[in-house]
Design an enzyme around this catalytic site. Structure first.
Site, mmCIF file in Angstrom:
data_model
loop_
_atom_site.group_PDB
_atom_site.id
_atom_site.type_symbol
_atom_site.label_atom_id
_atom_site.label_comp_id
_atom_site.label_asym_id
_atom_site.label_seq_id
_atom_site.Cartn_x
_atom_site.Cartn_y
_atom_site.Cartn_z
ATOM 1 N N CYS A 58 -14.168 41.082 -2.563
ATOM 2 C CA CYS A 58 -13.284 41.361 -1.461
ATOM 3 C C CYS A 58 -12.377 42.307 -1.944
ATOM 4 C CB CYS A 58 -12.427 40.063 -1.066
ATOM 5 S SG CYS A 58 -11.751 39.553 -2.649
ATOM 6 N N GLN A 124 -18.543 38.298 -12.054
ATOM 7 C CA GLN A 124 -19.366 38.982 -11.101
ATOM 8 C C GLN A 124 -20.067 40.331 -11.962
ATOM 9 O OE1 GLN A 124 -19.286 39.206 -7.831
ATOM 10 N NE2 GLN A 124 -17.986 37.754 -7.025
ATOM 11 N N THR A 194 -17.875 28.180 2.847
ATOM 12 C CA THR A 194 -17.806 27.317 1.620
ATOM 13 C C THR A 194 -18.599 28.033 0.201
ATOM 14 O OG1 THR A 194 -19.541 25.770 2.332
ATOM 15 C CG2 THR A 194 -17.524 25.121 2.624
ATOM 16 N N LYS A 196 -17.624 31.110 -2.674
ATOM 17 C CA LYS A 196 -16.656 30.797 -3.913
ATOM 18 C C LYS A 196 -15.435 30.850 -3.456
ATOM 19 C CE LYS A 196 -16.554 32.052 -8.550
ATOM 20 N NZ LYS A 196 -17.057 32.626 -9.805
ATOM 21 N N GLY A 198 -14.082 30.077 -0.188
ATOM 22 C CA GLY A 198 -14.143 29.079 0.414
ATOM 23 C C GLY A 198 -13.699 27.665 -0.383
#
EC number: 1.2.1.70
Length: 418
Positions: A58, A124, A194, A196, A198
């Site tokens: 994000c 990540q 839902t 990660k 979430g």
């Protein structure tokens, strides 16, 4: 990077954009979903790239990779996202060789995160390397670099308090709710998505709001049911989304879709509705703000919420930077050894050839020649000679090139290295 005999690409680059210069909308244009990552890596492989790594969160989208020119990587990114080269050039950064290496260390250890000390990025990077390996575009350099960054990240977590306290995008959203919504334990909260973020948000909601009226909706219902079962929450079908939004006082959207999943048409409520969009690209259309009783906040706004925890973390930055410096220095020392690896390999081959020839000669001259002992002694001598050469080359990086040239000339290694 040519001197290090790692890749066909001349240089190692980081190309990307982050929250620092690119707003949520632009970051959304360059966001890579799972399928796009796979297609990009496949194209990179088809084009002969032998070392490349992708991250898209994000807060940032980045490519780390070997290329003749960074445009090769920029072109790959633009071809597999909705972004253009013109947009990229306005907000992007390009780092080369040692600067690209340093950048990955800062990103992977949470020092470059939108919320200081948020270590989500290290998982990540680990997953990105695994994906690159599956597509056969992960070389020894990338493996060593990612492992070094993981090592630095672990040390910072264990040796400093830079990640102490609950602070993340998901926590920031719950903190905002706690600070701005009265009687939150009595409100109807709907969490849509839902993944990660979430899941983390759900956990923080349960932990901090004391609310047992939390409803989960996910396109894949069984994923929501797994989380709901853990916390004894309500799960509704995706088809019930509009009806559940109508009941909600707070709507949290974290679907990870490439296009908005919630628009003005979905919302019909006569009471106040707080909407928090935790997604990149944005999953809630801006047109919902046209509804007078709806308040919309996006992830970027929530990430700016600072509190005592964040301020306290800042004091540990120098300590973290010392750790990064130590691990990065070890990595760069390993990198320097790559310069002379082909010469050492060729020298070892040459010495073994000389050994074999000499043993053959002595075998014919000496009666009862002991092959086993001769092999042991001569191999140990070669090993000791190799160790001396390697230590010399490691010890003085200023004269490495001259030493390599001399070794190659004395032992006539040029042909062996071709």
């Amino acid at each position: 990077m040519e001197d290090y005999h790692i890749s066909k690409g001349k240089h190692f680059y980081t190309i990307g954009l982050s929250y620092k210069k690119a707003d949520a909308e632009i970051r959304g244009h360059f966001s890579l979903d799972e399928e796009s990552k796979n297609r990009l890596l496949q194209q990179a492989k088809d084009e002969g790239v032998d070392g490349i790594l992708l991250t898209s969160t994000c807060n940032r989208t980045e490519i780390y990779g070997f290329a003749e020119h960074p445009f090769q990587l920029i072109k790959l990114l633009c071809e597999h996202t909705h972004g253009t080269v013109e947009e990229f050039e306005k907000v992007a950064y390009v780092h080369k060789n040692k600067k690209a290496i340093s950048h990955m260390f800062r990103v992977g250890t949470g020092l470059d995160s939108q919320i200081l000390g948020d270590f989500e990025i290290i998982s990540q990077l680990r997953l990105a390397f695994t994906r690159s390996k599956e597509f056969d575009v992960a070389n020894a350099f990338l493996e060593r670099l990612v492992n070094a960054v993981i090592q630095a990240s672990k040390r910072i977590k264990n040796e400093t308090e830079i990640s102490s306290g609950a602070t993340s995008v998901s926590f920031a959203s719950v903190q905002y709710i706690l600070n701005n919504v009265e009687n939150v334990s009595e409100k109807n909260i709907l969490l849509f998505g839902t993944g990660k973020i979430g899941r983390n948000t759900c956990e923080n909601l349960v932990k901090h709001t004391q609310n047992n009226q939390i409803t989960l909706i996910n396109r894949t219902k069984d994923k929501a049911e797994k989380i709901a079962g853990k916390f004894s929450l309500i799960v509704k079908d995706y088809a019930d989304l509009q009806a559940e939004i109508r009941k909600a006082d707070i709507l949290i959207v974290a679907t990870g879709a490439q296009n908005p999943t919630v628009s003005k048409e979905l919302i019909y409520c006569k009471k106040d509705l707080l909407v928090l969009d935790l997604s990149i690209p944005k999953n809630v259309s801006e047109d919902v703000t046209e509804l007078e009783n709806v308040q919309l906040l996006h992830l970027d706004q929530l990430s700016k919420i600072t509190d005592e925890t964040l301020e306290r973390r800042k004091q540990f930055i120098p300590q973290a930077e010392v750790i990064i410096g130590e691990v990065e220095n070890e990595f760069n020392q390993w990198l320097e050894t790559r310069k002379f690896a082909p010469t050492i390999k060729a020298l070892k081959k040459k010495l073994r050839t000389m050994k074999d020839a000499e043993l053959d000669f002595q075998r014919k001259k000496i009666a009862d020649f002991n092959d086993e002992q001769a092999e042991i002694v001569s191999n140990r001598i070669i090993q000791k000679i190799m160790k001396h050469f390697a230590n010399h080359l490691k010890g003085d990086s200023n004269t490495t090139d001259e030493s390599l040239e001399l070794i190659q000339k004395v032992f006539q290694l040029e042909e062996l290295q071709k």
